[in-house]
Design a protein around this motif. Structure first.
Motif, mmCIF file in Angstrom:
data_model
loop_
_atom_site.group_PDB
_atom_site.id
_atom_site.type_symbol
_atom_site.label_atom_id
_atom_site.label_comp_id
_atom_site.label_asym_id
_atom_site.label_seq_id
_atom_site.Cartn_x
_atom_site.Cartn_y
_atom_site.Cartn_z
ATOM 1 N N ALA A 139 0.801 -1.230 0.000
ATOM 2 C CA ALA A 139 0.000 0.000 0.000
ATOM 3 C C ALA A 139 0.839 1.289 0.000
ATOM 4 N N THR A 140 1.888 1.348 0.816
ATOM 5 C CA THR A 140 2.657 2.609 0.879
ATOM 6 C C THR A 140 3.419 2.867 -0.429
ATOM 7 N N PRO A 141 4.185 1.888 -0.942
ATOM 8 C CA PRO A 141 4.823 2.117 -2.246
ATOM 9 C C PRO A 141 3.807 2.440 -3.357
ATOM 10 N N GLY A 164 16.316 3.001 3.785
ATOM 11 C CA GLY A 164 15.473 2.065 4.554
ATOM 12 C C GLY A 164 15.130 0.881 3.656
ATOM 13 N N ARG A 165 15.220 -0.335 4.229
ATOM 14 C CA ARG A 165 15.010 -1.530 3.396
ATOM 15 C C ARG A 165 13.981 -2.475 4.007
ATOM 16 N N SER A 166 12.924 -1.918 4.618
ATOM 17 C CA SER A 166 11.890 -2.795 5.169
ATOM 18 C C SER A 166 11.174 -3.514 4.030
ATOM 19 N N ASN A 167 10.567 -4.654 4.377
ATOM 20 C CA ASN A 167 9.846 -5.428 3.352
ATOM 21 C C ASN A 167 8.596 -4.716 2.873
ATOM 22 N N ALA A 191 19.806 2.382 0.390
ATOM 23 C CA ALA A 191 20.683 2.643 1.540
ATOM 24 C C ALA A 191 20.035 2.163 2.833
ATOM 25 N N HIS A 192 20.857 1.892 3.841
ATOM 26 C CA HIS A 192 20.364 1.359 5.121
ATOM 27 C C HIS A 192 21.365 1.685 6.206
ATOM 28 N N SER A 193 21.205 1.075 7.377
ATOM 29 C CA SER A 193 22.050 1.472 8.520
ATOM 30 C C SER A 193 23.519 1.090 8.325
ATOM 31 N N ARG A 194 23.803 0.187 7.397
ATOM 32 C CA ARG A 194 25.206 -0.204 7.169
ATOM 33 C C ARG A 194 25.840 0.561 6.009
ATOM 34 N N ALA A 211 12.526 6.177 4.371
ATOM 35 C CA ALA A 211 11.665 5.283 5.176
ATOM 36 C C ALA A 211 12.527 4.682 6.274
ATOM 37 N N ILE A 212 12.849 5.503 7.251
ATOM 38 C CA ILE A 212 13.852 5.150 8.252
ATOM 39 C C ILE A 212 13.225 5.008 9.646
ATOM 40 N N GLY A 213 12.413 6.003 10.019
ATOM 41 C CA GLY A 213 11.812 5.976 11.360
ATOM 42 C C GLY A 213 12.635 6.747 12.377
ATOM 43 N N ILE A 214 13.435 7.728 11.908
ATOM 44 C CA ILE A 214 14.189 8.601 12.832
ATOM 45 C C ILE A 214 13.807 10.048 12.501
ATOM 46 N N ASP A 231 8.855 11.663 1.876
ATOM 47 C CA ASP A 231 9.138 11.378 3.287
ATOM 48 C C ASP A 231 8.090 10.414 3.838
ATOM 49 N N VAL A 232 8.499 9.166 4.056
ATOM 50 C CA VAL A 232 7.564 8.135 4.511
ATOM 51 C C VAL A 232 7.428 8.136 6.045
ATOM 52 N N GLY A 233 8.450 8.601 6.719
ATOM 53 C CA GLY A 233 8.511 8.507 8.182
ATOM 54 C C GLY A 233 7.323 9.127 8.894
ATOM 55 N N ILE A 234 6.874 8.457 9.933
ATOM 56 C CA ILE A 234 5.857 9.027 10.834
ATOM 57 C C ILE A 234 6.418 8.844 12.237
ATOM 58 N N ASN A 235 6.906 9.921 12.823
ATOM 59 C CA ASN A 235 7.546 9.831 14.136
ATOM 60 C C ASN A 235 6.868 10.784 15.106
ATOM 61 N N MET A 274 -2.141 8.648 1.441
ATOM 62 C CA MET A 274 -2.089 7.882 0.187
ATOM 63 C C MET A 274 -2.031 6.382 0.453
ATOM 64 N N THR A 275 -1.441 5.997 1.587
ATOM 65 C CA THR A 275 -1.345 4.569 1.930
ATOM 66 C C THR A 275 -2.747 3.988 2.118
ATOM 67 N N VAL A 276 -3.593 4.735 2.820
ATOM 68 C CA VAL A 276 -4.962 4.262 3.049
ATOM 69 C C VAL A 276 -5.708 4.169 1.716
HETATM 70 P P1 NDP Z 1 11.712 -0.271 9.586
HETATM 71 O O1 NDP Z 1 11.661 0.287 10.944
HETATM 72 O O2 NDP Z 1 11.282 -1.682 9.338
HETATM 73 O O3 NDP Z 1 13.175 -0.111 8.988
HETATM 74 C C1 NDP Z 1 13.894 1.074 9.082
HETATM 75 C C2 NDP Z 1 14.972 1.069 8.028
HETATM 76 O O4 NDP Z 1 15.775 2.233 8.219
HETATM 77 C C3 NDP Z 1 15.908 -0.143 8.121
HETATM 78 O O5 NDP Z 1 16.134 -0.683 6.843
HETATM 79 C C4 NDP Z 1 17.177 0.427 8.716
HETATM 80 O O6 NDP Z 1 18.355 -0.198 8.272
HETATM 81 C C5 NDP Z 1 17.129 1.861 8.201
HETATM 82 N N1 NDP Z 1 17.932 2.723 9.069
HETATM 83 C C6 NDP Z 1 17.863 2.804 10.416
HETATM 84 N N2 NDP Z 1 18.795 3.676 10.866
HETATM 85 C C7 NDP Z 1 19.453 4.120 9.782
HETATM 86 C C8 NDP Z 1 20.535 5.011 9.592
HETATM 87 N N3 NDP Z 1 21.126 5.612 10.632
HETATM 88 N N4 NDP Z 1 20.955 5.246 8.333
HETATM 89 C C9 NDP Z 1 20.383 4.642 7.289
HETATM 90 N N5 NDP Z 1 19.343 3.778 7.395
HETATM 91 C C10 NDP Z 1 18.902 3.522 8.630
HETATM 92 O O7 NDP Z 1 10.984 0.728 8.590
HETATM 93 P P2 NDP Z 1 9.505 0.922 8.014
HETATM 94 O O8 NDP Z 1 9.675 0.982 6.552
HETATM 95 O O9 NDP Z 1 8.528 -0.032 8.605
HETATM 96 O O10 NDP Z 1 9.157 2.373 8.605
HETATM 97 C C11 NDP Z 1 9.944 3.504 8.368
HETATM 98 C C12 NDP Z 1 9.183 4.741 8.775
HETATM 99 O O11 NDP Z 1 8.077 4.886 7.923
HETATM 100 C C13 NDP Z 1 8.613 4.720 10.205
HETATM 101 O O12 NDP Z 1 8.645 6.037 10.711
HETATM 102 C C14 NDP Z 1 7.185 4.284 9.998
HETATM 103 O O13 NDP Z 1 6.324 4.760 11.020
HETATM 104 C C15 NDP Z 1 6.866 4.955 8.695
HETATM 105 N N6 NDP Z 1 5.820 4.311 7.903
HETATM 106 C C16 NDP Z 1 4.899 5.137 7.345
HETATM 107 C C17 NDP Z 1 3.916 4.641 6.545
HETATM 108 C C18 NDP Z 1 2.961 5.591 5.909
HETATM 109 O O14 NDP Z 1 1.886 5.191 5.526
HETATM 110 N N7 NDP Z 1 3.319 6.859 5.751
HETATM 111 C C19 NDP Z 1 3.766 3.183 6.325
HETATM 112 C C20 NDP Z 1 4.839 2.393 6.894
HETATM 113 C C21 NDP Z 1 5.819 2.964 7.665
HETATM 114 P P3 NDP Z 1 18.701 -1.752 8.614
HETATM 115 O O15 NDP Z 1 17.859 -2.559 7.686
HETATM 116 O O16 NDP Z 1 20.162 -1.860 8.335
HETATM 117 O O17 NDP Z 1 18.336 -1.958 10.063
#
Ligand code: NDP
Length: 293
Positions: A139-141, A164-167, A191-194, A211-214, A231-235, A274-276
């Motif tokens: 849904a989000t992509p 961010g590389r979440s599934n 890109a990701h945490s490594r 899509a990081i979550g920070i 910007d996908v993040g919701i913090n 948009m996800t909904v």
């Molecule tokens: P996850 O929490 O599953 O994964 C976070 C990713 O960010 C991981 O791949 C991680 O790397 C990477 N990451 C963490 N720290 C760093 C760093 N310092 N530098 C680079 N990459 C980093 O992510 P989600 O995809 O589930 O969620 C991401 C954000 O998106 C959250 O804020 C969530 O709430 C939001 N979200 C929003 C949605 C929407 O509808 N708008 C839907 C889904 C999520 P590694 O794999 O190496 O650990």
């Protein structure tokens, strides 16, 4: 800078869906029906599910909410999923994540019939997506693809950096941006945490999907002039000035980054709505049997 208004775009798409539902009703056809399974009392999950159910009502879908206490067992949850898989009236359903720790979330995802997996999380749908076959996009992509498409943002030949590389977001997004399609044909870095020098990667990006979550992680010194920002993040960050004690921010430091960006999504009001809407689009496609016949 142009704001990508996900809230307004989602309203437009919802009225298009409502129009289609009205036509189905007029022709006495089946009305799309989405079910949502919610386990426990997590306030964020409750609010997400509420907005999904409300959106169903807005477009004229039928909706069913199955709310279970977090003492539910794996077997009980699996039985609910099996019932939903077999219920001919349900076109699609979602199981709201996260699930309580004692529940095996992977087993739950795998138990959902791919034909009803309107969240697009099942590996069958993921694999079909990767091969460009008919599927439910996650849904989000799916929502992000819609935004890039409807705002006519060119992606062909551009360099996209997905952070961010979440599934459910980063990984599928990186695949979609490299697909041979209108929104796609991009050269992609995931890109990701490594990742060694993230700023070096993001500074080369024409499009950044974060899509990081920070909170406020991507800062202005990490982006080039004219960049497109999704910007996908919701913090949640503490904010005493707000009644509820917090406010929502993205993964991108909005104010300074927006001064350099050509397009940017706000948080809230960008990717979230948009996800909904994508969930509704997938459910409509399911009810019209457009994906699996
Ligand atoms: P996850 O929490 O599953 O994964 C976070 C990713 O960010 C991981 O791949 C991680 O790397 C990477 N990451 C963490 N720290 C760093 C760093 N310092 N530098 C680079 N990459 C980093 O992510 P989600 O995809 O589930 O969620 C991401 C954000 O998106 C959250 O804020 C969530 O709430 C939001 N979200 C929003 C949605 C929407 O509808 N708008 C839907 C889904 C999520 P590694 O794999 O190496 O650990």
């Amino acid at each position: 800078m142009k704001l990508i208004d996900g809230k307004a775009l989602s309203e437009t798409i919802k009225s298009e869906i409502a129009e289609e539902v009205k036509k189905l009703k007029d022709r006495d056809k089946k009305i799309p029906h989405l079910a949502a399974v919610l386990v426990g009392n997590d306030p964020a999950s409750q609010s997400y599910v509420r907005s999904k159910v409300k959106s169903c009502e807005m477009v004229g879908f039928e909706s069913t909410l199955i709310n279970k206490d977090d003492s539910i067992t794996q077997e009980e949850l699996m039985e609910i999923i099996s019932d939903l898989n077999n219920d001919e009236d349900i076109d699609g359903f979602i199981v709201q994540l996260p699930l309580p720790k004692h529940i095996d979330a992977t087993a739950v995802t795998l138990a959902i019939d791919p034909k009803k997996d309107v969240d697009g999380f099942h590996p069958v749908n993921f694999g079909r997506m990767a091969q460009g076959l008919p599927c439910y996009l996650p849904a989000t992509p799916f929502g992000i693809v819609q935004m890039l498409d409807r705002y006519n943002i060119p992606t062909e030949g551009k360099h996209t950096v997905v952070v961010g590389r979440s599934n459910i977001v980063g990984k599928p997004m990186s695949i979609l941006m490299g697909m041979k399609s209108k929104v796609g044909n991009s050269t992609v870095t995931l890109a990701h945490s490594r990742t060694k020098d993230l700023a070096a990667e993001t500074l080369r990006a024409d499009i950044i999907i974060a899509a990081i979550g920070i909170p406020n992680f991507i800062t202005a010194d990490m982006v080039k002039e004219g960049v497109v920002i999704i910007d996908v993040g919701i913090n949640r960050v503490d904010d005493e000035s707000r009644k509820r004690g917090y406010r929502l921010v993205g993964d991108v430091d909005f104010e300074p980054v927006s001064k350099k960006a050509s397009f940017i999504t706000p948080v809230p009001g960008g990717v979230g709505p948009m996800t909904v809407t994508s969930l509704l689009m997938n459910t409509l496609m399911s009810s019209k049997k457009e994906v699996y016949g």
